[in-house]
Design an enzyme around this catalytic site. Sequence first.
Site, mmCIF file in Angstrom:
data_model
loop_
_atom_site.group_PDB
_atom_site.id
_atom_site.type_symbol
_atom_site.label_atom_id
_atom_site.label_comp_id
_atom_site.label_asym_id
_atom_site.label_seq_id
_atom_site.Cartn_x
_atom_site.Cartn_y
_atom_site.Cartn_z
ATOM 1 N N ASP A 30 0.847 -1.065 -0.071
ATOM 2 C CA ASP A 30 -0.037 0.079 -0.093
ATOM 3 C C ASP A 30 0.985 1.182 0.098
ATOM 4 O O ASP A 30 1.745 1.224 0.691
ATOM 5 C CB ASP A 30 -0.912 0.043 1.296
ATOM 6 C CG ASP A 30 -2.062 0.923 0.998
ATOM 7 O OD1 ASP A 30 -3.220 0.600 1.126
ATOM 8 O OD2 ASP A 30 -1.697 2.198 1.088
ATOM 9 N N HIS A 100 -10.175 -4.855 -2.977
ATOM 10 C CA HIS A 100 -8.823 -5.047 -2.453
ATOM 11 C C HIS A 100 -8.994 -5.564 -1.028
ATOM 12 O O HIS A 100 -9.642 -5.166 -0.155
ATOM 13 C CB HIS A 100 -7.956 -3.952 -2.734
ATOM 14 C CG HIS A 100 -8.760 -2.684 -2.331
ATOM 15 N ND1 HIS A 100 -9.637 -1.997 -3.052
ATOM 16 C CD2 HIS A 100 -8.396 -1.933 -1.145
ATOM 17 C CE1 HIS A 100 -9.998 -0.949 -2.299
ATOM 18 N NE2 HIS A 100 -9.295 -0.884 -1.248
ATOM 19 N N HIS A 102 -7.105 -5.581 2.220
ATOM 20 C CA HIS A 102 -5.872 -4.838 3.037
ATOM 21 C C HIS A 102 -5.261 -5.886 3.748
ATOM 22 O O HIS A 102 -6.235 -6.612 4.676
ATOM 23 C CB HIS A 102 -6.431 -3.761 3.905
ATOM 24 C CG HIS A 102 -6.644 -2.696 3.216
ATOM 25 N ND1 HIS A 102 -5.996 -1.578 3.017
ATOM 26 C CD2 HIS A 102 -8.217 -2.122 2.579
ATOM 27 C CE1 HIS A 102 -6.912 -0.456 2.510
ATOM 28 N NE2 HIS A 102 -7.877 -0.755 2.225
HETATM 29 P P1 DGP Z 1 -9.676 1.932 0.371
HETATM 30 O O1 DGP Z 1 -9.713 3.100 1.170
HETATM 31 O O2 DGP Z 1 -9.968 0.542 1.257
HETATM 32 O O3 DGP Z 1 -10.149 2.278 -0.817
HETATM 33 O O4 DGP Z 1 -7.978 1.773 0.272
HETATM 34 C C1 DGP Z 1 -7.333 1.942 -0.996
HETATM 35 C C2 DGP Z 1 -6.162 1.923 -0.558
HETATM 36 O O5 DGP Z 1 -5.319 1.837 -1.638
HETATM 37 C C3 DGP Z 1 -5.357 2.944 0.247
HETATM 38 O O6 DGP Z 1 -4.853 2.296 1.380
HETATM 39 C C4 DGP Z 1 -4.156 3.626 -0.657
HETATM 40 C C5 DGP Z 1 -3.986 2.702 -1.619
HETATM 41 N N1 DGP Z 1 -3.634 2.977 -2.949
HETATM 42 C C6 DGP Z 1 -4.413 3.701 -3.630
HETATM 43 N N2 DGP Z 1 -3.960 4.231 -4.915
HETATM 44 C C7 DGP Z 1 -2.586 3.547 -4.759
HETATM 45 C C8 DGP Z 1 -1.470 3.272 -5.808
HETATM 46 O O7 DGP Z 1 -1.761 3.912 -6.755
HETATM 47 N N3 DGP Z 1 -0.612 2.403 -5.452
HETATM 48 C C9 DGP Z 1 -0.517 1.937 -4.159
HETATM 49 N N4 DGP Z 1 0.497 1.106 -4.029
HETATM 50 N N5 DGP Z 1 -1.497 1.818 -3.467
HETATM 51 C C10 DGP Z 1 -2.752 2.762 -3.550
#
Ligand code: DGP
Length: 114
Positions: A30, A100, A102
Site C-alpha cells: 500500500d 482489495h 488490506h
Molecule cells: P480503500 O480506502 O479501502 O479503498 O483503500 C485503498 C488503498 O489503496 C489505500 O490504502 C491506498 C491504496 N492506494 C491507492 N492508490 C494506490 C496506488 O496507486 N498505489 C498503491 N501502492 N496503493 C494505492
Amino acid sequence: MADCIFCKMARGEIQPDIVYEDDEVLAFRDMNPQAPTHFLVIPRRHIATTNDLEAGDTELVGKLYLAARQVATAEGIAERGYRMVMNCNPEAGQSVYHIHLHVLGGRPMNWPPG
Ligand code: DGP
C-alpha cells in the site's frame, strides 16, 4: 476498466511494489501504509465492490485469502498476527472501486476498528 488504477496495475501499465502475483491475483504494498506491513491483494479482473461479487467468484475470493496468507508468512507476520479488511462503499472508507483485501501487521491492532 480503462481508468481504474488497480486495473492498470493488473495490466502492468503501472508498477507497484509487487509482493505476489499469479494469473488471477496481484498483491502489492500500500502506498499509504497504516502498519509496518501493509499490502493489498486484488483480483486482476475488475470487481468494483464486494456487493458486486457473484456465486462464480467463490474460488477467486478464496485465492485472495490464500495469497494474503502466503505473503503474510513470507513477511514474518503470520505467527504474531495480522488483520485483513475489505472496505465496501463510502461509509466503510472505500476509496478505490476495485475490490482489495488490506493485510496489515507488525503492530498490535485495536478493536473495534475506527
Ligand atoms: P480503500 O480506502 O479501502 O479503498 O483503500 C485503498 C488503498 O489503496 C489505500 O490504502 C491506498 C491504496 N492506494 C491507492 N492508490 C494506490 C496506488 O496507486 N498505489 C498503491 N501502492 N496503493 C494505492
